[in-house]
Design an enzyme around this catalytic site. Structure first.
Site, PDB file in Angstrom:
ATOM      1  N   GLU A 330       0.820  -1.219   0.000  1.00 37.23           N
ATOM      2  CA  GLU A 330       0.000   0.000   0.000  1.00 37.23           C
ATOM      3  C   GLU A 330       0.850   1.264   0.000  1.00 37.23           C
ATOM      4  O   GLU A 330       0.449   2.287  -0.537  1.00 37.23           O
ATOM      5  CB  GLU A 330      -0.944   0.019   1.216  1.00 37.23           C
ATOM      6  CG  GLU A 330      -2.157  -0.869   1.022  1.00 37.23           C
ATOM      7  CD  GLU A 330      -3.268  -0.637   2.046  1.00 37.23           C
ATOM      8  OE1 GLU A 330      -3.055   0.078   3.040  1.00 37.23           O
ATOM      9  OE2 GLU A 330      -4.359  -1.196   1.849  1.00 37.23           O
ATOM     10  N   HIS A 359      10.587 -25.633   1.104  1.00 35.68           N
ATOM     11  CA  HIS A 359      10.050 -26.817   0.426  1.00 35.68           C
ATOM     12  C   HIS A 359       8.909 -26.446  -0.519  1.00 35.68           C
ATOM     13  O   HIS A 359       8.172 -27.316  -0.965  1.00 35.68           O
ATOM     14  CB  HIS A 359       9.563 -27.822   1.473  1.00 35.68           C
ATOM     15  CG  HIS A 359      10.654 -28.229   2.415  1.00 35.68           C
ATOM     16  ND1 HIS A 359      11.420 -29.354   2.237  1.00 35.68           N
ATOM     17  CD2 HIS A 359      11.147 -27.619   3.529  1.00 35.68           C
ATOM     18  CE1 HIS A 359      12.324 -29.436   3.210  1.00 35.68           C
ATOM     19  NE2 HIS A 359      12.180 -28.397   3.999  1.00 35.68           N
ATOM     20  N   LYS A 472     -13.440  -0.095  -3.854  1.00 42.36           N
ATOM     21  CA  LYS A 472     -14.333   0.298  -2.752  1.00 42.36           C
ATOM     22  C   LYS A 472     -15.596   0.960  -3.296  1.00 42.36           C
ATOM     23  O   LYS A 472     -16.693   0.719  -2.806  1.00 42.36           O
ATOM     24  CB  LYS A 472     -13.615   1.254  -1.797  1.00 42.36           C
ATOM     25  CG  LYS A 472     -12.743   0.542  -0.790  1.00 42.36           C
ATOM     26  CD  LYS A 472     -12.294   1.455   0.325  1.00 42.36           C
ATOM     27  CE  LYS A 472     -11.429   0.699   1.322  1.00 42.36           C
ATOM     28  NZ  LYS A 472     -10.700   1.579   2.219  1.00 42.36           N
TER      29      LYS A 472
HETATM   30  O1  PA5 Z   1      -3.970   0.878   5.743  1.00 43.25           O
HETATM   31  C1  PA5 Z   1      -5.147   1.150   5.574  1.00 43.25           C
HETATM   32  O2  PA5 Z   1      -5.554   2.317   5.556  1.00 43.25           O
HETATM   33  C2  PA5 Z   1      -6.189   0.067   5.370  1.00 43.25           C
HETATM   34  O3  PA5 Z   1      -5.651  -1.198   5.334  1.00 43.25           O
HETATM   35  C3  PA5 Z   1      -7.180   0.117   6.516  1.00 43.25           C
HETATM   36  O4  PA5 Z   1      -6.510  -0.114   7.721  1.00 43.25           O
HETATM   37  C4  PA5 Z   1      -8.289  -0.913   6.312  1.00 43.25           C
HETATM   38  O5  PA5 Z   1      -8.939  -0.704   5.100  1.00 43.25           O
HETATM   39  C5  PA5 Z   1      -9.299  -0.820   7.439  1.00 43.25           C
HETATM   40  O6  PA5 Z   1      -9.821   0.458   7.504  1.00 43.25           O
HETATM   41  P1  PA5 Z   1     -10.555   0.957   8.795  1.00 43.25           P
HETATM   42  O7  PA5 Z   1      -9.566   1.021   9.906  1.00 43.25           O
HETATM   43  O8  PA5 Z   1     -11.106   2.310   8.441  1.00 43.25           O
HETATM   44  O9  PA5 Z   1     -11.661  -0.018   9.072  1.00 43.25           O
END
Ligand code: PA5
Length: 484
Positions: A330, A359, A472
């Site tokens: 990310e 393995h 999303k």
């Molecule tokens: O790093 C991020 O922003 C995402 O992985 C969020 O943590 C994930 O989508 C969960 O979001 P939230 O904490 O709003 O539920």
């Protein structure tokens, strides 16, 4: 100029990059040519530390958003971790220990992955089958909300029912604490499973159910979970502005899990603080996180290593690899750089566990396309102490007599690295003296800082995730259609 081939910190943390260097791999000139860029990255992260902002970083709604992860190690008013927030965590842990039988953490992505690492390393796979004494009074721990998997939810619920029946003669009702963790307070996976557990637990006379919500408490953020928590008077922990999910393990959303198993939170933050200190030096070649970033960046950009295998040796390190997957993917997987040019930057993270994946994956690492860095993680003193005996007299089994299993694990890692090295395959090694809260804090922070430096080197925003908005949006529309 000659470069060291490893950096060793006073704590015993080692970053050994010998096998990233040499013929067919990174050369002295590569690193020399990077010096100015590394200095710029160093200065940019220093600026981030001082101002709490990252160059051109915007939130998903296009407004400037602070970046405070470099302030995590220092416990101070105004920082994400304060004396009051730590005291509150301690009280939460004490409350769970004396009043609660089981906790279900509900979260996904950055609101789950770090918590799972803390649990796996601090508690371990047999935690829930241990008696209360061996858990030092701390509750059984479950994780859900990390998927939309009805079977998983039902299995956990069945297990809670099982323990509640078990506890019936001793106590009136089995006390369950549900802990939804969600910055936005509106993530489908988290809320779906929270609603399921809330309903199922409240329906049964066997349970006494409480909720602690972990979410953004800023009213302007509009977290529906926060509104619900206020309405019901639930205990609430904050996910502060400027702390993105993948950088949040060392503050409330992650530390609630540490508190729930009695892990030493101060030690965790001390490890992070000592790593922060070690990465503040002016000499860019002596800064472990900056060197890590630069070597990975050079390997990617100049030598085509667009895959990074994160391979921890030992069963408990699997979830750490999963946490790193999110951090790397990310943070650095970006279509545009900060000037708006199309760059398609990123390195595909692949989690692996040694020796298991020797393995399964190693054939590819050793012989496949030359586009990988294998990043090993070694724990010098592994927990457990097994030396094999000789229950069988057959000659084929004699060689196992006296074998120390932890030494064999180290030997396996050395062999894997040596074999890759024999074909000039890129690999590096982090070594932690022990698997404890201090060194885990060190490693978490080292990896977060490395990614921040690499974002600077690649000129991409390491703190946004515009790419996840595409699915999303579609999912939201489908969901809305489904609910009508
Ligand atoms: O790093 C991020 O922003 C995402 O992985 C969020 O943590 C994930 O989508 C969960 O979001 P939230 O904490 O709003 O539920």
């Amino acid at each position: 100029m000659e470069f060291a081939n490893k950096l060793v910190l006073n704590s015993g943390f080692v970053f050994d990059y010998t096998n990233m260097l040499g013929e067919g791999r990174i050369k002295t000139e590569d690193l020399q040519e990077m010096e100015t860029a590394m200095q710029k990255a160093r200065d940019a992260v220093n600026e981030m530390r001082a101002s709490g902002t990252a160059y051109k970083h915007l939130s998903k709604d296009g407004t400037p958003e602070p970046v405070y992860f470099t302030r995590l190690p220092e416990i101070k008013n105004g920082n994400p971790n304060t004396p009051v927030s730590l005291q509150k965590l301690k009280e939460f842990g004490d409350y769970l220990r004396t009043n609660v039988d089981a906790v279900v953490f509900l979260g996904v992505g950055g609101s789950y992955l770090g918590n799972k690492v803390l649990f796996d390393i601090g508690a371990g796979p047999s935690w829930n089958s241990m008696g209360e004494k061996r858990r030092n009074g701390y509750p059984r721990i479950y994780f859900s909300g990390n998927n939309l998997d009805a079977g998983q939810c039902e299995e956990i619920m069945n297990e809670l029912r099982y323990w509640s029946v078990h506890a019936w003669p001793k106590k009136k009702r089995f006390k369950v604490m549900l802990v939804p963790i969600s910055k936005s307070g509106s993530t489908l996976e988290t809320l779906a499973s929270f609603i399921y557990f809330y309903e199922a637990c409240n329906k049964s006379v066997m349970f006494d159910t409480e909720v602690t919500a972990v979410t953004d408490r800023n009213p302007e953020a509009g977290s529906p979970l926060f509104a619900l928590a206020q309405k019901h008077g639930w205990r609430c922990f904050d996910i502060k502005n400027g702390i993105g999910g993948r950088f949040s393990v060392l503050t409330d959303p992650g530390l609630v899990t540490a508190a729930a198993i009695g892990m030493n939170v101060e030690e965790l933050l001390k490890g992070a603080g000592d790593m922060e200190e070690a990465c503040r030096m002016d000499d860019v070649y002596a800064n472990p996180a900056l060197m890590n970033a630069a070597l990975k960046y050079i390997a990617s950009e100049r030598y085509g290593c667009h895959i990074e295998v994160f391979m921890g040796y030992g069963e408990r390190l699997g979830s750490l690899g999963q946490w790193y997957v999110q951090l790397l993917a990310e943070s650095l997987g970006k279509k545009h750089n900060r000037n708006g040019e199309t760059v398609y930057y990123g390195r595909t993270p692949v989690p692996a566990v040694g020796t298991t994946d020797m393995h399964a994956q190693t054939q590819l690492h050793q012989d496949g396309i030359r586009n990988k860095v294998v990043q090993f993680l070694q724990i010098k003193n592994m927990p457990g102490d097994i030396v094999l005996g000789m229950p069988f007299e057959e000659p084929a089994f004699k060689k196992y007599n006296g074998l120390n299993m932890s030494d064999a694990l180290a030997m396996a890692l050395d062999s894997n690295a040596e074999a890759l090295n024999g074909d000039r395959r890129f690999n590096a090694r982090y070594v932690l003296p022990e698997m404890n809260a201090y060194h885990l804090g060190e490693l978490f922070y080292f990896l977060m800082l490395s990614v921040a430096y690499e974002g600077e080197l690649a000129n991409v925003d390491a703190f946004d995730q515009p790419g996840v908005e595409a699915y999303k949006k579609i999912m939201k529309a489908k969901f809305a259609e489904h609910s009508n």
